[in-house]
Structures are given as C-alpha cells and as structure tokens.
Scaffold this motif. Structure first.
Motif, PDB file in Angstrom:
ATOM      1  N   ALA A  62       5.972  29.217  45.292  1.00 56.89           N
ATOM      2  CA  ALA A  62       6.659  30.459  44.935  1.00 56.89           C
ATOM      3  C   ALA A  62       6.085  31.036  43.646  1.00 56.89           C
ATOM      4  CB  ALA A  62       8.159  30.206  44.773  1.00 56.89           C
ATOM      5  N   ASP A  63       6.286  32.338  43.490  1.00 50.33           N
ATOM      6  CA  ASP A  63       5.899  33.016  42.252  1.00 50.33           C
ATOM      7  C   ASP A  63       7.123  33.032  41.349  1.00 50.33           C
ATOM      8  OD1 ASP A  63       4.730  34.514  40.298  1.00 50.33           O
ATOM      9  OD2 ASP A  63       4.800  36.406  41.392  1.00 50.33           O
ATOM     10  N   VAL A  64       7.180  32.116  40.399  1.00 49.70           N
ATOM     11  CA  VAL A  64       8.342  31.986  39.518  1.00 49.70           C
ATOM     12  C   VAL A  64       8.082  32.754  38.237  1.00 49.70           C
ATOM     13  CG1 VAL A  64       9.885  30.405  38.309  1.00 49.70           C
ATOM     14  CG2 VAL A  64       8.864  29.720  40.492  1.00 49.70           C
ATOM     15  N   VAL A  65       8.958  33.696  37.937  1.00 53.92           N
ATOM     16  CA  VAL A  65       8.837  34.504  36.722  1.00 53.92           C
ATOM     17  C   VAL A  65      10.159  34.449  35.968  1.00 53.92           C
ATOM     18  CG1 VAL A  65       7.099  36.028  37.716  1.00 53.92           C
ATOM     19  CG2 VAL A  65       9.514  36.618  37.921  1.00 53.92           C
ATOM     20  N   GLY A  66      10.113  34.766  34.695  1.00 55.19           N
ATOM     21  CA  GLY A  66      11.314  34.713  33.869  1.00 55.19           C
ATOM     22  C   GLY A  66      11.564  36.024  33.156  1.00 55.19           C
ATOM     23  N   ALA A  67      12.834  36.255  32.828  1.00 54.99           N
ATOM     24  CA  ALA A  67      13.211  37.449  32.072  1.00 54.99           C
ATOM     25  C   ALA A  67      14.434  37.132  31.232  1.00 54.99           C
ATOM     26  CB  ALA A  67      13.522  38.618  33.013  1.00 54.99           C
ATOM     27  N   VAL A  68      14.470  37.677  30.024  1.00 48.82           N
ATOM     28  CA  VAL A  68      15.663  37.572  29.181  1.00 48.82           C
ATOM     29  C   VAL A  68      16.598  38.715  29.557  1.00 48.82           C
ATOM     30  CG1 VAL A  68      16.548  37.666  26.829  1.00 48.82           C
ATOM     31  CG2 VAL A  68      14.392  36.483  27.310  1.00 48.82           C
ATOM     32  N   ASP A  69      17.838  38.358  29.883  1.00 48.19           N
ATOM     33  CA  ASP A  69      18.836  39.353  30.278  1.00 48.19           C
ATOM     34  C   ASP A  69      20.089  39.109  29.437  1.00 48.19           C
ATOM     35  OD1 ASP A  69      20.592  41.101  31.405  1.00 48.19           O
ATOM     36  OD2 ASP A  69      20.336  40.412  33.475  1.00 48.19           O
ATOM     37  N   ASP A  70      20.251  39.886  28.389  1.00 52.00           N
ATOM     38  CA  ASP A  70      21.385  39.730  27.480  1.00 52.00           C
ATOM     39  C   ASP A  70      22.501  40.736  27.759  1.00 52.00           C
ATOM     40  OD1 ASP A  70      20.492  37.530  26.021  1.00 52.00           O
ATOM     41  OD2 ASP A  70      19.258  38.783  24.713  1.00 52.00           O
ATOM     42  N   ILE A  71      22.520  41.284  28.948  1.00 54.30           N
ATOM     43  CA  ILE A  71      23.554  42.249  29.325  1.00 54.30           C
ATOM     44  C   ILE A  71      24.697  41.508  30.011  1.00 54.30           C
ATOM     45  CG2 ILE A  71      24.072  44.321  30.652  1.00 54.30           C
ATOM     46  CD1 ILE A  71      21.014  44.896  30.563  1.00 54.30           C
ATOM     47  N   PRO A  72      25.909  41.549  29.474  1.00 52.78           N
ATOM     48  CA  PRO A  72      27.040  40.886  30.142  1.00 52.78           C
ATOM     49  C   PRO A  72      27.233  41.418  31.556  1.00 52.78           C
ATOM     50  CG  PRO A  72      27.620  41.508  27.906  1.00 52.78           C
ATOM     51  CD  PRO A  72      26.301  42.157  28.196  1.00 52.78           C
ATOM     52  N   VAL A  73      27.739  40.566  32.413  1.00 52.34           N
ATOM     53  CA  VAL A  73      27.909  40.919  33.825  1.00 52.34           C
ATOM     54  C   VAL A  73      29.197  41.700  34.030  1.00 52.34           C
ATOM     55  CG1 VAL A  73      28.216  39.981  36.152  1.00 52.34           C
ATOM     56  CG2 VAL A  73      26.583  38.919  34.569  1.00 52.34           C
ATOM     57  N   ASP A  74      29.095  42.803  34.739  1.00 53.17           N
ATOM     58  CA  ASP A  74      30.263  43.543  35.214  1.00 53.17           C
ATOM     59  C   ASP A  74      29.884  44.127  36.565  1.00 53.17           C
ATOM     60  OD1 ASP A  74      32.370  45.194  35.796  1.00 53.17           O
ATOM     61  OD2 ASP A  74      32.585  45.960  33.753  1.00 53.17           O
ATOM     62  N   LEU A  75      30.327  43.472  37.616  1.00 55.04           N
ATOM     63  CA  LEU A  75      29.927  43.861  38.963  1.00 55.04           C
ATOM     64  C   LEU A  75      30.551  45.170  39.416  1.00 55.04           C
ATOM     65  CD1 LEU A  75      30.110  40.381  40.750  1.00 55.04           C
ATOM     66  CD2 LEU A  75      28.143  41.493  39.675  1.00 55.04           C
ATOM     67  N   HIS A  76      31.423  45.739  38.621  1.00 48.16           N
ATOM     68  CA  HIS A  76      32.127  46.963  39.008  1.00 48.16           C
ATOM     69  C   HIS A  76      31.748  48.156  38.143  1.00 48.16           C
ATOM     70  CE1 HIS A  76      34.643  44.402  41.561  1.00 48.16           C
ATOM     71  NE2 HIS A  76      34.618  43.557  40.541  1.00 48.16           N
ATOM     72  N   ASP A  77      30.718  48.004  37.341  1.00 48.07           N
ATOM     73  CA  ASP A  77      30.272  49.093  36.475  1.00 48.07           C
ATOM     74  C   ASP A  77      28.855  49.493  36.885  1.00 48.07           C
ATOM     75  OD1 ASP A  77      29.242  50.688  34.399  1.00 48.07           O
ATOM     76  OD2 ASP A  77      30.528  49.722  32.912  1.00 48.07           O
ATOM     77  N   PRO A  78      28.671  50.674  37.494  1.00 47.70           N
ATOM     78  CA  PRO A  78      27.343  51.092  37.952  1.00 47.70           C
ATOM     79  C   PRO A  78      26.317  51.140  36.817  1.00 47.70           C
ATOM     80  CG  PRO A  78      29.047  52.467  38.924  1.00 47.70           C
ATOM     81  CD  PRO A  78      29.716  51.636  37.886  1.00 47.70           C
ATOM     82  N   ALA A  79      26.743  51.543  35.619  1.00 48.90           N
ATOM     83  CA  ALA A  79      25.804  51.621  34.500  1.00 48.90           C
ATOM     84  C   ALA A  79      25.293  50.233  34.118  1.00 48.90           C
ATOM     85  CB  ALA A  79      26.471  52.298  33.310  1.00 48.90           C
TER      86      ALA A  79
END
Length: 364
Positions: A62-79
């Motif tokens: 597999a092509d394994v890649v990484g990313a830093v994601d510091d955005i809190p999860v909110d599955l109900h907010d389109p933005a």
C-alpha cells in the motif's frame, strides 16, 4: 468481486490493531492501488512518523502517507468537514474511486470524495477491538497488536551488574515468573547477554591459535564495543516484537558503555549514541554484596566488582534512568524485583487523549 482503481483507507491508527489491518488487507484485495492515509493530531502522544512506519511495515503493497490534522471532529458541521477534506485531498493527491471504512462516517466521506463506499465489518465481529480499547488497556488487547506496535509498547526491564552478581539468574527468574501468569504474559521473553557470547567466541579463537590461552590473553579494542551494543539491541528488539507486554534483558547497550570503560579506560560516544536510541523502563542493579564470586573462566576477579557496581549506579543516576538496587539472597532479590516490576506495570500506559469530537445539532 468488484475491482476498484484507487482505494482509500483513512484513520488515526492510534495505535494500529488487527481491525485496521483487516480493513487494509480487504481494500488491497479489491483495488489496483491503495492509499492508506494516517491522520494524527499534535496533541496525541504517538508520533505520526511512528504510525506511518508501522503501517508501511504491515502493508508494504500500500501507499501509506501521513498528515497532521488538528481540526476537532464535528460530523454535523459542513465547514468542519470541508476543512478536514482539504487536508485529506492534499495528502492523497489524486482521485479516489472507493473509500473503505468500518465507521459510520464512511458514507459522507465517500460522498465528498466522489467515491463509492465499501463498508468492512462495521460491527467489529471479526476483530472485537478499537483504538480506544487498546489505549485504555494495551495488555488486555495484546493479541490484536502487530510486532512493531508490541515492540513500541513493551515494558523493557534490564538487569545489570558487575561480574558474578546474579544478573542472569535474576533476569531469567523474572521472565519465568511473568510467564506463569499465562494469557498475554505467557510469551514473556528473556534476552541473553550478547557480550558473554562474544567473549566466549574471542576466547575460543585465542585457544585455536594457542591451546594454552586463557582469558588473561584476550584483549578488546574500542571498535568492538559498538558491535556488541548493536547486536544486543537487535536481539532485544526481536524479542520485544515477539513477546508479552514485558521483556527482561540480561544487560543492554547502556551497560555496554560501562564495560567499554572497564576494558579501555574511557567512554565511547558511539556506544552511548546507540544506547540512547532505545528507551528502557526500569533497571535492576545487582549489588556485588551477598553474592560470592565464582570464576567461570571469563571473569577477571572479585576486586573489580565494587568499582563496577559504583560506576553502574553513578551512570544510572547521571542519566536519570529509573532503577532499583537489589540486595540480599536470591529469594530477597527476586521478591524486590518482582515488586518493582509490578509497580511499573500497575502504572499502565499513558496515551494522550485524541481531539474531542464536537457534537453538532441533532447528533446523538
């Protein structure tokens, strides 16, 4: 079975477990090409680079890649969704045909990628485990962890000391004690002292040249100690990948630095760099008192033992390592060591909490 061009598996893999690996293997079987995207938040205590390395080792196709994601999860907010998607798209870098997931958000994730959703074992029936469960109790979920993760989480206990102070006896007894607990602990490993094997080989080589040679005829150069230290660490790492949540080592590369000092009269920067690359959780220093000296043909004599004990203690203190000096007869030493290791294990494993999920309006 339908074949897809480019598939995607996305997750924190904090840490990766058998359920994650099943998901990736399933996706690989159904895709011409698969990208595994590892997303880590800065607050989490397992570095992104480690998780990427673990997944690459487990899934070399597999092509394994990484990313830093510091955005809190909110599955109900389109933005919020779009902010996450910007990170995902930037990391993946190409069109996605199918998104493989075991999570409820998979439908929306696939829709936003313009891809087909493929749901894999959402009920966790094949592998009843989660990242949350592993972080809460690694030992209780040990069976679901791969070799690289086990090696990273294994509590490593090193028994070290001067010549003829019972390091081998104590370290082997500790491993046997934990194996008797059964379950995940049944595979508790023991790592022998490679320096001992090396010394035996050096003496054998000397006797091949001169049958009358003794240990006094064997000398060491500084260049030999990094070789010993690396081999010791290699054997330790191999055992940690295969064993239980705790590993017992009869010496380590840190101790090799003291032995270098003993035989050459000075420190080795290279050995110290090798020793610094691996974390050990607890050192048990076997005091020379209460243990009669026994000459087995590879030892120099009892006069050096007090100096060696003192140097081990000085370096353990100087470098801030956690250690306990064990004294008394064999039973007393084992009892004290068992108590110290038990205290260490009772402290558990400490993972930083991932970013909290923000609950949007109408969510459950």
């Amino acid at each position: 079975m339908k074949r897809h061009g480019h598939g995607l598996v996305l997750g924190k893999f904090y840490p990766p477990h058998a359920g994650h690996h099943h998901l990736v293997r399933t996706a690989q079987d159904q895709c011409e090409r698969l990208t595994v995207l590892v997303c880590a938040a800065s607050v989490e205590s397992v570095p992104l680079a480690d998780r990427v390395a673990w997944m690459r080792e487990a899934h070399p196709g597999a092509d394994v890649v990484g990313a830093v994601d510091d955005i809190p999860v909110d599955l109900h907010d389109p933005a919020v969704w779009e902010a996450h998607m910007a990170i995902f798209r930037g990391a993946v870098g190409r069109r996605v045909d199918a998104v493989f997931t075991s999570e409820a958000y998979g439908t929306e994730l696939a829709r936003r990628f313009g891809a087909e959703e493929v749901c894999v074992d959402r009920g966790r029936t094949l592998f009843p485990v989660s990242g949350t469960a592993v972080r809460a109790d690694p030992a209780g979920n040990w069976e679901f962890l791969g070799p690289a993760v086990r090696a990273a989480l294994t509590r490593r206990i090193v028994v070290l000391g001067a010549e003829s102070t019972g390091t081998t006896t104590l370290s082997r007894a500790l491993a046997a004690h934990w194996r008797r607990r059964g379950g995940a602990w049944a595979k508790t490993g023991w790592v022998a002292e490679y320096g001992r094997q090396y010394s035996e080989e050096r003496l054998a080589a000397a006797r091949a040249a001169d049958p009358a040679a003794t240990w006094a005829d064997v000398s060491f150069t500084s260049a030999e100690f990094p070789v010993i230290a690396r081999r010791q660490d290699e054997q330790e790492e191999r055992a940690a990948r295969l064993g239980s949540p705790v590993l017992f080592c009869d010496t380590d590369s840190f101790a090799t630095g003291i032995w270098h000092e003993r035989y050459t009269g000075g420190r080795s920067e290279e050995v110290e760099r090798i020793a610094a690359a691996t974390h050990r959780d607890l050192y048990l220093l076997t005091d020379h008192a209460d243990v009669p000296f026994e000459d087995d043909g590879l030892r120099d004599g009892p006069q050096l033992r007090p100096w060696m004990t003192g140097r081990f203690r000085e370096e353990l203190e100087r470098t801030g390592r956690r250690f306990l000096v064990v004294r008394g007869d064999r039973e007393a030493r084992l009892a004290a060591a068992v108590a110290a290791v038990g205290e260490l294990l009772a402290e558990g494993w400490h993972f930083a909490d991932p970013l909290p999920e923000r609950v949007g309006e109408g969510s459950r």
